[in-house]
Design a protein around this motif. Structure first.
Motif, mmCIF file in Angstrom:
data_model
loop_
_atom_site.group_PDB
_atom_site.id
_atom_site.type_symbol
_atom_site.label_atom_id
_atom_site.label_comp_id
_atom_site.label_asym_id
_atom_site.label_seq_id
_atom_site.Cartn_x
_atom_site.Cartn_y
_atom_site.Cartn_z
ATOM 1 N N TRP A 147 0.861 -1.195 0.000
ATOM 2 C CA TRP A 147 0.000 0.000 0.000
ATOM 3 C C TRP A 147 0.888 1.232 0.000
ATOM 4 N N ASN A 168 1.228 5.594 -0.255
ATOM 5 C CA ASN A 168 0.508 6.793 0.207
ATOM 6 C C ASN A 168 -0.246 6.564 1.506
ATOM 7 N N VAL A 169 0.249 5.643 2.328
ATOM 8 C CA VAL A 169 -0.431 5.382 3.592
ATOM 9 C C VAL A 169 0.499 5.748 4.746
ATOM 10 N N MET A 184 -5.248 -3.582 13.619
ATOM 11 C CA MET A 184 -5.188 -4.575 12.543
ATOM 12 C C MET A 184 -4.931 -5.979 13.089
ATOM 13 N N ARG A 214 -9.731 -5.229 -3.392
ATOM 14 C CA ARG A 214 -9.634 -4.687 -2.028
ATOM 15 C C ARG A 214 -9.161 -3.231 -2.072
ATOM 16 N N ARG A 215 -8.295 -2.934 -3.037
ATOM 17 C CA ARG A 215 -7.815 -1.550 -3.144
ATOM 18 C C ARG A 215 -8.960 -0.599 -3.472
ATOM 19 N N ALA A 235 -11.065 -0.186 -0.400
ATOM 20 C CA ALA A 235 -10.440 0.720 0.566
ATOM 21 C C ALA A 235 -10.644 2.169 0.150
ATOM 22 N N PRO A 294 -6.537 5.936 0.300
ATOM 23 C CA PRO A 294 -7.131 5.353 1.508
ATOM 24 C C PRO A 294 -6.162 5.453 2.695
ATOM 25 N N ILE A 333 -8.286 1.023 4.974
ATOM 26 C CA ILE A 333 -7.805 -0.292 4.553
ATOM 27 C C ILE A 333 -8.335 -1.365 5.499
ATOM 28 N N ILE A 334 -8.281 -1.052 6.792
ATOM 29 C CA ILE A 334 -8.810 -2.000 7.775
ATOM 30 C C ILE A 334 -10.307 -2.217 7.507
#
Lengths: 683, 260
Positions: free
Chosen positions: A457, A459-460, A470, B73-74, B77, B188, B193-194
């Motif tokens: 992922w 940009n997080v 999580m 999933r992306r 999110a 996101p 994401i969670i």
């Protein structure tokens, strides 16, 4: 047998003497410093070569073995004259054969070259110090010449008994035989000096003695320095005449090309500033005058270039040393159509050459297993006993390495990167002049983690609460580091002040040179991200000793600034590898970068800097328009402390948290990757 | 309240790792866990439209290997509400035509008011799938759209043409293929994401759509890859080493051949 669909020429077998090698890829001979301090084959040396046989190399040339005590380039070269090496070597040659490769031993007398300080007694044709050395040689008399010749024969006999398939004689970038052949080092007037024939006499006598010592038909080759690139030394024309002379004796089965000397280090092990394939011309010229098989050399790493060189007849075999140090599996990967998986050599010379020049075992900047295959080989990774959820925060080299190895072991890995690309600091480092190949480290890691299905992922920006929510088993903090400048510095515009929690708790520290907070002070990160500095004179402070200051200074000089580099050390870039430093110093001359060793910066103002001369203790002000301090960086570790606060300090929470890479302590990429591998192998 | 369907594709990264399967000459469907970049923007455009309609759903549809759930999933999110993956071994090797039948079958079930496509898949670069899907569904299609807004029961689209922009309207249900977007991406957060892990991804086999296996895959495709080959090897280039006269030699070379 049908042709290999990917690299048909590289995949085709080749015969040298009575030995057929399975493909055209040769692990070039080189000094590894892996033998024991008394010259015996070590388990590490054996594992090193067996790994390359497993990786698919056609021929392995175990290099730089000494034929006598006076001919050792280091305490850690192989003592090929000693019969005790035979039983220790036999298991290695047997295993290499079992994995389908052939193995030759390269014999040398190091002559005037030695890494030992002070060295043992050095031998040479004429009493003289090699220009890079402080020590004169003993001029050899005829008895010494006979002893050297006999020593080659004895060593060759030992190699045959130890199961080697062939012998290579080193008339290469270092050693006695080249110093005899060289007009600059050989001033003799007897039968061993003067004419080309005389200067080649020792080599021919050695070849004859070795030919008599080996099994009938066993290949005997010559590693031949075709161009010394040394002031007063010989050039390609002379090198080609040497080849013709040797070939005419009928004693040679193949040539392995080579160039340079200890005085032209950049040519023997060309760093990244030397273009790939720089010495193709030498291979081609030799191929044009010789009927013998030719092994090409010189920073050949791209498979398509290697294939092309064979296809068009520039060479018969492709020699690779550093590429196979970086990735022993290179041959298998490219012949199986997995070239994209190859971990490329970036020609930094930091792991391999820099280490062995200090007589330390060979390493690689981004193959943690190099020289320690028995510990770190990816073949030995154990599948995880229990599959865990691993969360990696930070997509720089360390974070990606943990992700790669964890995923290989079967863990479910997700990785969060705050920027819009992976790579971290390596992306900035690759912007320095001649450092573009540095980006291949992170390109390799990115390809690997994508292939392994790591959930990436971009940009997080991760926060401690969400990470805990999580519910992963493992959280790896690989958030890197930032320039260690005072809070409030302009650097923060692009990169928020980090390490604040550590500083509050007395675990962090900021350099207290007056004026670091000023807006004419720029971090190396700002510079490499493209910050506009005021026109004029820039002072770069090198408190890092490596490329961060040196390469940033070059970057600024290329952008038109007048650049000085000051350092407290006796030289700028004090930890830079020798071949790189030689070329860096040359470029500094061209770019008019002034190197100011033994100079401390004690205060900075808007248009001037206070300097302390460490030799005279004199202080004075000098005008500078901008200052780029490169001090040891500070870890970006706030999230680690936040996590600790959320989870509590004991390890009973069930979540394992670890800092890795620069987030633990800012260092060079090589240390970070080894550490990341080791941690991931245990998760 | 509007129901928007977005057809997306899971792709593999990095681009240089992609390869053609030797048997079929088609892209190796290895790991397809990344959302095709044009689709990322298209999902954002759909989310923006949903916001402008003050409510609705964004529904993702794809076909691919199991790893494509990561790509979906992306999108979830980012804010999409639901996702469907059609995964079936029989789909391997499907061309545009076979793929469009499968997507159309899902869209018939989900019945969105508006179906969006990105401009192309960045791995196969076809850029035509939207036309075939719309044909299958018998719906109007607007292509090359840069700007899209809702206009009552219709959509108003700004199309980029050779000499300017056309503004057209189409009544819903319809299919719109974007050529780009003015939507600003909203990345996101970790919290998004969670949350996406709680959203449902429906994985369907062909049988659930009532499509026979011979209608898809290689047998259901109308295009055939006849041959795949490497470019022919070229002879060695002349390499000039820079010995301070290289520039002169280069200029001479060019002049001799009438190139300068």
């Amino acid at each position: 047998m049908s042709a290999n669909p990917h690299f048909p020429h590289l995949a085709s077998p080749m015969t040298l003497g009575n030995v057929t090698v399975r493909n055209r890829l040769v692990f070039q001979p080189h000094f590894t410093a892996l033998p024991t301090a008394n010259g015996m084959p070590s388990p590490e040396l054996c594992a090193y070569h067996v790994e390359r046989a497993l990786g698919g190399a056609g021929l392995i040339v175990d290099g730089n073995m000494a034929v006598m005590q006076e001919g050792t380039e280091s305490r850690h070269v192989l003592a090929a004259w000693d019969p005790r090496v035979v039983p220790l070597y036999a298991p290695m040659t047997e295993q290499i054969h079992r994995h389908g490769a052939k193995v030759f031993g390269q014999l040398t007398h190091a002559g005037h070259d030695s890494l030992e300080r002070p060295p043992h007694l050095l031998w040479g044709p004429t009493q003289m110090a090699e220009p890079s050395s402080n020590f004169a040689t003993k001029a050899m008399d005829e008895r010494d010449i006979r002893r050297a010749t006999d020593a080659f024969a004895t060593a060759a006999t030992n190699l045959m008994e130890a199961g080697f398939d062939g012998v290579e004689i080193k008339l290469g970038h270092d050693g006695l035989l080249r110093s005899f052949a060289s007009p600059v080092f050989n001033r003799r007037t007897d039968a061993y000096g003067g004419s080309l024939e005389n200067r080649m006499r020792l080599s021919v006598e050695v070849l004859r003695a070795v030919r008599d010592a080996v099994r009938p038909g066993a290949p005997v080759g010559v590693r031949l320095c075709l161009h010394e690139y040394t002031p007063g030394g010989y050039g390609l024309d002379h090198g080609l005449r040497m080849a013709e002379h040797l070939e005419a004796t009928g004693l040679v089965d193949y040539f392995n090309c080579d160039a340079g000397s200890f005085s032209s280090f950049w040519a023997q092990i060309p760093p990244a500033a030397i273009p790939q394939g720089r010495f193709r011309e030498l291979n081609q010229e030799l191929k044009a005058v010789s009927d013998l098989p030719v092994i090409a050399f010189g920073r050949i790493k791209r498979p398509d270039l290697a294939e092309h060189m064979i296809a068009v007849g520039e060479a018969d075999l492709i020699g690779m040393a550093r590429q196979l140090i970086a990735d022993p599996e290179t041959p298998n990967k490219l012949l199986e159509g997995r070239a994209v998986e190859i971990r490329p050599c970036i020609a930094c010379n930091d792991g391999c050459l820099y280490q062995v020049m200090q007589e330390k075992p060979v390493r690689c900047v981004h193959n943690p297993a190099a020289g320690q295959e028995a510990v770190f080989s990816e073949r030995l990774l154990r599948p995880a006993e229990r599959v865990k959820d691993v969360v990696v925060v930070g997509g720089g080299p360390a974070g990606m390495k943990v992700a790669e190895i964890s995923a290989q072991r079967g863990h479910r890995v997700s990785l969060f990167e705050r920027e819009d690309q992976l790579g971290g600091q390596a992306r900035l480092a690759a912007r320095q002049p001649w450092h573009d190949e540095f980006a291949e480290i992170t390109a390799y890691l990115e390809a690997a983690i994508r292939r392994l299905g790591v959930e990436v992922w971009l940009n997080v920006l991760a926060d401690a609460t969400s990470l805990v929510e999580m519910g992963p088993h493992i959280i790896i903090i690989a958030t890197g580091s930032q320039p260690n400048l005072p809070a409030g510095h302009a650097q923060e515009a692009a990169d928020a002040d980090a390490g604040t929690i550590a500083r509050e708790r007395g675990l962090g520290f900021v350099h207290d040179v007056a004026g670091l907070e000023l807006d004419n002070v720029f971090s190396s990160d700002q510079v490499l991200r493209g910050a506009q500095l005021p026109a004029g004179r820039v002072l770069v402070i090198d408190a890092n000793g490596h490329w961060e200051a040196a390469g940033t200074a070059e970057f600024l000089a290329d952008a038109g600034h007048s650049v000085d580099i000051a350092t407290r050390r006796h030289t700028v870039a004090s930890d830079m590898e020798g071949a790189n430093f030689e070329l860096f110093a040359e470029r500094c001359r061209e770019k008019k970068i002034q190197l100011r060793p033994l100079t401390d910066v004690i205060a900075i103002e808007r248009d001037r800097v206070a300097l302390l001369d460490l030799l005279t203790a004199a202080r004075h002000w000098e005008p500078y328009d901008a200052v780029v301090p490169v001090y040891p960086r500070r870890s970006r570790d706030d999230i680690y402390f936040e996590l600790r606060d959320v989870l509590g300090s004991d390890d009973d929470t069930g979540v394992y948290v670890e800092r890795v890479g620069d987030a633990a302590a800012p260092r060079l990429i090589q240390s970070n990757l080894v550490e990341a591998h080791r941690i991931a192998a245990m998760l | 309240v509007i129901k928007i369907g977005v057809c997306v594709k899971g792709i593999s990264l990095p681009p240089q790792a992609r390869r053609l399967e030797p048997q079929t000459g088609r892209l190796d469907p290895a790991v397809r866990g990344e959302l095709n970049e044009p689709d990322v923007y298209t999902v954002q455009a759909a989310l923006d439209l949903k916001d402008s309609a003050e409510g609705g759903t964004v529904d993702l549809v794809t076909m691919g290997p199991g790893s494509a759930v990561d790509a979906l999933r992306r999108g979830l999110a980012m804010g999409a509400d639901h996702a469907t993956l059609v995964a079936d071994d029989a789909l391997r090797g499907s061309d545009l035509l076979a793929t469009s039948q499968v997507l159309a079958a899902v869209l018939r079930i989900r019945a969105p008011d508006l179906t969006l496509f990105g401009w192309e898949a960045s791995d196969s670069n076809g850029g035509m799938l939207w036309a075939s899907v719309a044909e299958n569904l018998g719906l109007p299609v607007v292509s090359r759209v840069w700007q899209l807004e809702l206009s009552g029961p219709a959509v108003r689209a700004t199309r980029q043409m050779e000499y300017g922009f056309d503004v057209v309207e189409a009544s819903m249900p319809c299919v719109v293929a974007l050529a780009g977007t003015t939507s600003a991406l909203r990345h996101p957060s970790l919290r998004d994401i969670i949350a996406s892990k709680q959203k449902k991804i429906e994985v369907l086999a062909l049988s659930a759509l009532g499509i026979p296996t011979d209608a898809v895959g290689l047998s259901g495709s109308r295009t055939t890859v006849l041959a795949v080959s490497r470019p022919a090897a070229r002879p060695s280039a002349t390499v000039l080493q820079d010995d301070d006269q290289a520039a002169d030699r280069l200029v001479t070379y060019l002049i001799e051949r009438g190139l300068a």
